[in-house]
Enzyme design. Structure first.
Site, PDB file in Angstrom:
ATOM      1  N   VAL A   1     -49.999 -18.242   3.671  1.00  0.00           N
ATOM      2  CA  VAL A   1     -49.218 -18.986   4.661  1.00  0.00           C
ATOM      3  C   VAL A   1     -50.130 -19.918   5.456  1.00  0.00           C
ATOM      4  O   VAL A   1     -51.192 -19.514   5.926  1.00  0.00           O
ATOM      5  CB  VAL A   1     -48.504 -18.014   5.627  1.00  0.00           C
ATOM      6  CG1 VAL A   1     -47.728 -18.772   6.698  1.00  0.00           C
ATOM      7  CG2 VAL A   1     -47.579 -17.075   4.858  1.00  0.00           C
ATOM      8  N   CYS A   2     -49.683 -21.157   5.619  1.00  0.00           N
ATOM      9  CA  CYS A   2     -50.387 -22.152   6.424  1.00  0.00           C
ATOM     10  C   CYS A   2     -49.629 -22.293   7.745  1.00  0.00           C
ATOM     11  O   CYS A   2     -48.549 -22.873   7.797  1.00  0.00           O
ATOM     12  CB  CYS A   2     -50.416 -23.488   5.671  1.00  0.00           C
ATOM     13  SG  CYS A   2     -51.224 -24.800   6.584  1.00  0.00           S
TER      14      CYS A   2
END
Length: 159
Positions: free
Chosen positions: A92-93
């Site tokens: 996840v960014c």
């Protein structure tokens, strides 16, 4: 440092068990000998109601290092998860997971999971992690929405 991180993770577990958002789950994984591994958590994030993510509970692995809470956990959905801010590896960014951006040692597991839930329906087009999802999100919202709805059926709530 391991003492600080394991104490913090034990406290987080206690707080989570006492009070967590409806539909979410987060628990330490179990080692082969049956003991708890506080450094790897299995989590589930429900899609928000009245969004295309509704109906799914999305599996996420949170991996902590002995530097936690000084350093953020790594959060991963399954490989090839369809979202503009999730790398093909599933990572996840999100700014609160970035040590150089918005991570603070006071951020809790609950805060991270709620932030990721919010990110699902509110992608950040300025920080794309995958080509196809961001392209569809920006140029063909109808097709993007169709893929999101299909993905929600792949991850039904646990029984």
């Amino acid at each position: 440092m391991a003492g600080i991180s394991s104490a913090r993770l034990s406290e987080e577990r206690k707080n989570w068990r006492r009070d967590h958002p409806y539909g979410f789950f987060a628990r330490p994984s179990t080692n082969t000998d049956g003991s708890l591994n506080l450094y790897v958590w299995n989590c589930g994030i429900p899609g928000k109601t009245k969004t295309n993510w509704e109906g799914g509970v999305y599996p996420l692995i949170m991996e902590f290092t002995e530097d936690y809470p000084s350093k953020p956990p790594k959060c991963r959905f399954p490989k090839d998860f369809f979202h503009p801010n999730v790398y093909p590896s599933g990572t996840v960014c999100l700014s609160i997971l970035n040590e150089e951006a918005d991570w603070k040692p006071s951020v809790t597991i609950k805060t991270v999971l709620l932030g990721i839930q919010d990110l699902l329906d509110n992608p950040n087009p300025k920080s794309p992690a995958q080509q196809l999802p961001i392209h569809l999100f920006l140029t063909n919202k109808e097709e993007y929405d169709k893929k999101v709805k299909a993905q929600s059926k792949v991850y039904p709530p646990p029984q």
